[in-house]
Design a protein around this motif. Structure first.
Motif, PDB file in Angstrom:
ATOM      1  N   ASN A 196       3.595   3.960   0.383  1.00 35.72           N
ATOM      2  CA  ASN A 196       2.241   3.505   0.708  1.00 35.72           C
ATOM      3  C   ASN A 196       1.182   4.495   0.213  1.00 35.72           C
ATOM      4  OD1 ASN A 196       3.117   1.173   1.911  1.00 35.72           O
ATOM      5  ND2 ASN A 196       3.043   1.968   4.010  1.00 35.72           N
ATOM      6  N   HIS A 197       1.480   5.781   0.348  1.00 33.73           N
ATOM      7  CA  HIS A 197       0.553   6.806  -0.130  1.00 33.73           C
ATOM      8  C   HIS A 197       0.412   6.722  -1.647  1.00 33.73           C
ATOM      9  CE1 HIS A 197      -0.615  11.374  -0.243  1.00 33.73           C
ATOM     10  NE2 HIS A 197      -1.578  10.572  -0.677  1.00 33.73           N
ATOM     11  N   LEU A 198       1.538   6.621  -2.345  1.00 35.76           N
ATOM     12  CA  LEU A 198       1.495   6.513  -3.804  1.00 35.76           C
ATOM     13  C   LEU A 198       0.702   5.289  -4.230  1.00 35.76           C
ATOM     14  CD1 LEU A 198       2.392   7.411  -6.622  1.00 35.76           C
ATOM     15  CD2 LEU A 198       4.515   6.130  -6.277  1.00 35.76           C
ATOM     16  N   ASN A 199       0.944   4.178  -3.578  1.00 36.13           N
ATOM     17  CA  ASN A 199       0.242   2.939  -3.924  1.00 36.13           C
ATOM     18  C   ASN A 199      -1.261   3.075  -3.698  1.00 36.13           C
ATOM     19  OD1 ASN A 199       1.037   0.377  -4.981  1.00 36.13           O
ATOM     20  ND2 ASN A 199       0.366  -0.559  -3.073  1.00 36.13           N
ATOM     21  N   ALA A 200      -1.642   3.693  -2.590  1.00 38.18           N
ATOM     22  CA  ALA A 200      -3.063   3.849  -2.272  1.00 38.18           C
ATOM     23  C   ALA A 200      -3.763   4.742  -3.288  1.00 38.18           C
ATOM     24  CB  ALA A 200      -3.216   4.432  -0.866  1.00 38.18           C
ATOM     25  N   VAL A 201      -3.116   5.832  -3.695  1.00 38.51           N
ATOM     26  CA  VAL A 201      -3.721   6.739  -4.672  1.00 38.51           C
ATOM     27  C   VAL A 201      -3.858   6.052  -6.030  1.00 38.51           C
ATOM     28  CG1 VAL A 201      -3.423   8.913  -5.921  1.00 38.51           C
ATOM     29  CG2 VAL A 201      -2.912   8.812  -3.481  1.00 38.51           C
ATOM     30  N   CYS A 202      -2.843   5.282  -6.431  1.00 34.29           N
ATOM     31  CA  CYS A 202      -2.921   4.558  -7.712  1.00 34.29           C
ATOM     32  C   CYS A 202      -4.061   3.545  -7.705  1.00 34.29           C
ATOM     33  CB  CYS A 202      -1.593   3.849  -8.005  1.00 34.29           C
ATOM     34  SG  CYS A 202      -0.260   4.951  -8.500  1.00 34.29           S
ATOM     35  N   LYS A 203      -4.208   2.823  -6.617  1.00 35.01           N
ATOM     36  CA  LYS A 203      -5.293   1.845  -6.524  1.00 35.01           C
ATOM     37  C   LYS A 203      -6.653   2.533  -6.557  1.00 35.01           C
ATOM     38  CE  LYS A 203      -2.876  -1.825  -3.989  1.00 35.01           C
ATOM     39  NZ  LYS A 203      -2.788  -2.581  -2.710  1.00 35.01           N
ATOM     40  N   ASP A 204      -6.739   3.696  -5.923  1.00 36.22           N
ATOM     41  CA  ASP A 204      -8.008   4.418  -5.853  1.00 36.22           C
ATOM     42  C   ASP A 204      -8.400   5.002  -7.204  1.00 36.22           C
ATOM     43  OD1 ASP A 204     -10.278   5.649  -4.678  1.00 36.22           O
ATOM     44  OD2 ASP A 204      -9.168   7.510  -4.432  1.00 36.22           O
ATOM     45  N   LEU A 205      -7.453   5.639  -7.904  1.00 32.00           N
ATOM     46  CA  LEU A 205      -7.780   6.350  -9.142  1.00 32.00           C
ATOM     47  C   LEU A 205      -7.540   5.532 -10.405  1.00 32.00           C
ATOM     48  CD1 LEU A 205      -6.522   9.990  -8.430  1.00 32.00           C
ATOM     49  CD2 LEU A 205      -8.805   9.022  -8.127  1.00 32.00           C
ATOM     50  N   LEU A 206      -6.577   4.623 -10.371  1.00 28.24           N
ATOM     51  CA  LEU A 206      -6.237   3.855 -11.569  1.00 28.24           C
ATOM     52  C   LEU A 206      -6.649   2.394 -11.479  1.00 28.24           C
ATOM     53  CD1 LEU A 206      -2.649   5.292 -12.261  1.00 28.24           C
ATOM     54  CD2 LEU A 206      -4.843   6.063 -13.210  1.00 28.24           C
ATOM     55  N   GLY A 207      -7.003   1.967 -10.285  1.00 32.02           N
ATOM     56  CA  GLY A 207      -7.435   0.583 -10.121  1.00 32.02           C
ATOM     57  C   GLY A 207      -6.308  -0.421 -10.142  1.00 32.02           C
ATOM     58  N   MET A 208      -5.077   0.020  -9.918  1.00 37.39           N
ATOM     59  CA  MET A 208      -3.919  -0.879  -9.907  1.00 37.39           C
ATOM     60  C   MET A 208      -2.826  -0.283  -9.032  1.00 37.39           C
ATOM     61  SD  MET A 208      -2.285  -0.160 -13.711  1.00 37.39           S
ATOM     62  CE  MET A 208      -3.885  -0.129 -14.541  1.00 37.39           C
ATOM     63  N   PRO A 209      -1.948  -1.117  -8.491  1.00 41.86           N
ATOM     64  CA  PRO A 209      -0.860  -0.594  -7.666  1.00 41.86           C
ATOM     65  C   PRO A 209       0.164   0.175  -8.499  1.00 41.86           C
ATOM     66  CG  PRO A 209      -0.630  -2.961  -7.957  1.00 41.86           C
ATOM     67  CD  PRO A 209      -1.955  -2.597  -8.546  1.00 41.86           C
ATOM     68  N   ALA A 210       0.974   0.972  -7.828  1.00 41.10           N
ATOM     69  CA  ALA A 210       1.957   1.815  -8.516  1.00 41.10           C
ATOM     70  C   ALA A 210       2.946   0.980  -9.325  1.00 41.10           C
ATOM     71  CB  ALA A 210       2.696   2.688  -7.501  1.00 41.10           C
TER      72      ALA A 210
END
Length: 291
Positions: A217-231
Motif C-alpha cells: 500500500n505504501h509503494l502504491n501510494a508513493v507511485c501514485k503521488d510521484l508518478l501519477g500511476m499505481p505500482a
C-alpha cells in the motif's frame, strides 16, 4: 542462439578506444556508420547535439523531430534509430559509465541528471539560443582535447562534459529536483532500479515492496503521488517496453519473446500486449518493420 536486436559498444563504433570514450562531429560519424539508421541498442551513454538538419530520431518507439539546437541523451539499453532529411551535422559523444564514475567516485552520479533517468520527456532538450551557443563551445573544447591530447587531457574532457551536463540539467530543474532527494523520491528511484533488474521475473508490486522493506500500500501510494500511476502499471510499462524492443527483431518468434519475459504461454503474452499497447504483437511488429 537467436540474437536480439543489435547492441553496439564503443569499440564496435571506432577503430580506436580511448578511455571508454568516442567524440566526433556528427556528419562524419553518420557517414561511417550507416547501419545505425536501423533500430539498435547501445551499451554506453550517448548524446547528440544537432547544429544542422531535419528529420526524426526515435528512442524506444517515440519519435522526435530533429531541430538545430536540440540535444538528446540516451542511456544504455534503449532502442534507437534515425531518419534524416538532407545534410545533418552536430556533435556526438559516446561514453561508458566508468568514464565518469571513476572520476567523481560517487555511486549513481549520472542518475542524478534528469536526462539520464530514462524518462523520454527529459531526454530531448531544445536549447535556448544562449545555452545552444555555450553547448557548442563546450563540444568544440572537448574535440580540441581529443584531437590535441595534452597531459591530463582526459580529466579535462570529463570536466567539460560535467559542465555541459550540469548546465543543461539546470535549465528545466524544479525546486524539488535541486539538492538532496526526499525519502519518497529515493524510494521511487530504488523501485525503478529493481524493476530494471527484475522486470522479467518479478511481476507483482507486493514482491517489490518486500525487497524495499515497505508495504504494498505504501509503494502504491508513493507511485501514485510521484508518478501519477499505481505500482503495478509502472511494472507493466517496463515489461511492455521490453516486449516492444524484442519485437523489432524479426528473428525472434512470439513464443521466444513470451519465454524471455517469463509469460506462461503465448496467449497470455498476447493478451497482455494487446491490452497495454492496443494491438497484438504481430501487428506491432509489422508496423515497426514497415516503417
Amino acid at each position: 542462439m537467436i540474437q536480439s536486436i543489435p547492441v553496439y559498444d564503443i569499440c564496435s563504433l571506432s577503430d580506436v578506444r580511448q578511455d571508454d570514450l568516442l567524440v566526433s562531429r556528427f556528419a562524419p560519424y553518420l557517414e561511417a556508420h550507416k547501419n545505425l539508421f536501423f533500430p539498435h541498442r547501445h551499451s554506453f551513454y550517448h548524446l547528440v547535439l544537432f547544429t544542422h538538419g531535419a528529420g526524426t530520431h526515435t528512442i524506444d518507439f517515440e519519435s522526435f523531430d530533429v531541430n538545430p539546437g536540440q540535444i538528446y541523451f540516451m542511456i544504455p539499453g534503449q532502442v534507437h534509430s534515425w531518419h534524416f532529411d538532407g545534410f545533418t551535422d552536430g556533435y556526438i559523444i559516446n561514453f561508458s559509465a566508468n568514464f565518469i564514475q571513476s572520476f567523481v567516485l560517487q555511486p549513481g552520479y549520472l542518475d542524478g541528471f534528469s536526462f539520464f533517468s530514462g524518462n523520454l520527456n527529459d531526454a530531448v532538450v531544445n536549447l535556448p539560443n544562449e545555452s545552444f551557443a555555450t553547448a557548442k563551445q563546450l563540444f568544440e573544447a572537448i574535440l580540441t582535447e581529443i584531437t590535441q591530447p595534452a597531459p591530463q587531457g582526459s580529466d579535462m574532457v570529463r570536466l567539460l562534459m560535467l559542465q555541459l551536463f550540469i548546465g543543461i540539467n539546470g535549465l528545466n530543474a524544479t525546486p524539488q529536483q535541486v539538492g538532496k532527494l526526499s525519502y519518497n523520491q529515493t524510494l521511487i528511484k530504488n523501485f525503478q532500479v529493481l524493476i530494471e533488474q527484475h522486470y522479467a521475473d518479478i511481476k507483482l508490486p507486493k514482491d517489490y515492496a518486500a525487497l524495499l522493506y515497505i508495504t504494498p500500500n505504501h509503494l502504491n501510494a508513493v507511485c501514485k503521488d510521484l508518478l501519477g500511476m499505481p505500482a503495478g502499471e509502472v511494472i507493466r510499462n517496463r515489461t511492455l517496453l521490453e516486449a516492444k524492443r524484442l519485437l523489432t527483431n524479426p528473428k525472434l518468434s512470439i513464443t521466444d519473446i513470451a519465454f524471455k519475459l517469463n509469460f506462461s504461454d503465448n496467449s497470455y503474452f498476447t493478451k497482455f500486449f494487446k491490452k497495454s499497447a492496443g494491438m497484438n504483437p504481430e501487428d506491432f511488429r509489422k508496423k515497426i518493420l514497415n516503417s
